[in-house]
Design a protein around this motif. Structure first.
Motif, short mmCIF file in Angstrom:
data_model
loop_
_atom_site.label_atom_id
_atom_site.label_comp_id
_atom_site.label_asym_id
_atom_site.label_seq_id
_atom_site.Cartn_x
_atom_site.Cartn_y
_atom_site.Cartn_z
N UNK A 1 0.84 -1.24 0.03
CA UNK A 1 -0.24 -0.08 0.06
C UNK A 1 0.75 1.31 -0.02
N UNK A 2 1.88 1.27 0.71
CA UNK A 2 2.77 2.29 0.87
C UNK A 2 3.49 2.69 -0.60
N UNK A 3 3.94 1.37 -1.23
CA UNK A 3 4.40 1.42 -2.66
C UNK A 3 3.35 2.03 -3.72
N UNK A 4 2.24 1.54 -3.33
CA UNK A 4 1.20 2.10 -4.33
C UNK A 4 0.89 3.85 -4.25
N UNK A 5 0.85 4.20 -2.78
CA UNK A 5 0.53 5.59 -2.45
C UNK A 5 1.65 6.29 -3.04
N UNK A 6 2.92 5.96 -3.08
CA UNK A 6 4.25 6.46 -3.71
C UNK A 6 4.08 6.54 -5.06
N UNK A 7 3.06 5.94 -5.79
CA UNK A 7 3.08 6.00 -7.39
C UNK A 7 3.98 4.82 -7.73
N UNK A 8 4.40 3.88 -7.37
CA UNK A 8 4.91 2.87 -7.88
C UNK A 8 4.30 1.59 -8.32
N UNK A 9 4.57 0.81 -9.13
CA UNK A 9 3.88 -0.23 -9.49
C UNK A 9 4.34 -1.47 -8.23
N UNK A 10 3.66 -2.46 -7.99
CA UNK A 10 3.83 -3.60 -7.34
C UNK A 10 3.79 -5.02 -7.92
N UNK A 11 4.98 -5.73 -7.93
CA UNK A 11 4.76 -6.93 -8.27
C UNK A 11 4.69 -8.09 -7.13
N UNK A 12 3.58 -8.76 -7.16
CA UNK A 12 3.23 -9.76 -6.12
C UNK A 12 3.61 -11.13 -6.62
N UNK A 13 4.67 -11.76 -5.85
CA UNK A 13 5.35 -12.99 -6.38
C UNK A 13 5.12 -13.86 -5.17
N UNK A 14 4.71 -15.03 -5.46
CA UNK A 14 4.39 -16.05 -4.44
C UNK A 14 5.28 -17.35 -4.98
N UNK A 15 6.39 -17.68 -4.16
CA UNK A 15 6.90 -18.95 -4.53
C UNK A 15 6.53 -19.95 -3.99
N UNK A 16 6.51 -21.19 -4.94
CA UNK A 16 6.22 -22.40 -4.35
C UNK A 16 7.70 -23.35 -4.23
N UNK A 17 7.59 -24.19 -3.09
CA UNK A 17 8.81 -24.71 -2.64
C UNK A 17 8.41 -26.36 -2.53
#
Length: 181
Positions: free
Chosen positions: A117-133
């Motif tokens: 949310x802080x990144x989005x409020x600052x105007x940056x894109x967010x990459x959400x990555x979920x790693x499977x092990x």
């Protein structure tokens, strides 16, 4: 004796200066903006040399080509200054990454969510990555549920650019800020 080439090292590919100009005749504009007319290139170079300035070809496509007598170093400095000022005024959008895991705890999830949310409020894109092990690869639907829950939680500040998709051992989604569109 060898010929002396002034300002050879500071010239760029767009503009030819001094001895780089190979045309027989050129139309010359003086440093103060007055027209000197069509004269041989050698004479124009001599005039520029007497004034301790450079002869710069500014319109090579014209017939005859148009050259201007100016201080080329000062001209390049002014151009660099303008480019720097233009670059300063434009906003760059970075891509910030938030990494999740399949067995993420509630508090960890909330912490990652606050970062996003802080990144989005600052105007940056967010990459959400979920790693499977390991054996987690057998349950991609659980990972997709976590990523979708994350996206829904960010919905007031951002909108989905790219829906969750498997890329190797990771599930990736992109969220862009709403105010940037």
């Amino acid at each position: 004796m060898y010929g002396f080439w002034r300002c050879f090292t500071i010239s760029n590919k767009e503009l030819l200066i001094n001895e780089e100009i190979r045309d027989k005749e050129v139309r010359v504009i003086d440093a103060d903006g007055s027209q000197l007319g069509v004269i041989p290139t050698k004479d124009a170079q001599k005039i520029a040399l007497e004034k301790n300035l450079d002869l710069v070809k500014i319109a090579p496509q014209a017939t005859p080509p148009v050259c201007r007598i100016m201080d080329y170093g000062k001209y390049r400095f002014e151009q660099a200054k303008k480019e720097k000022e233009a670059k300063k005024n434009q906003k760059t959008m970075d891509v910030k990454e938030v990494r999740l895991s399949l067995n993420i705890d509630v508090h960890d999830f909330d912490t990652k969510l606050n970062h996003a949310k802080k990144f989005l409020a600052g105007g940056d894109k967010v990459k959400v990555a979920l790693r499977f092990r390991g054996r987690e690869m057998a349950h991609p639907e659980l990972g997709e549920a976590i990523v979708k829950r994350f996206i829904e939680s960010c919905s007031e500040l951002g909108s989905v650019d790219k829906l969750p998709k498997m890329e190797g051992r990771s599930m990736v989604a992109f969220i862009s800020p709403k105010n940037a569109k």
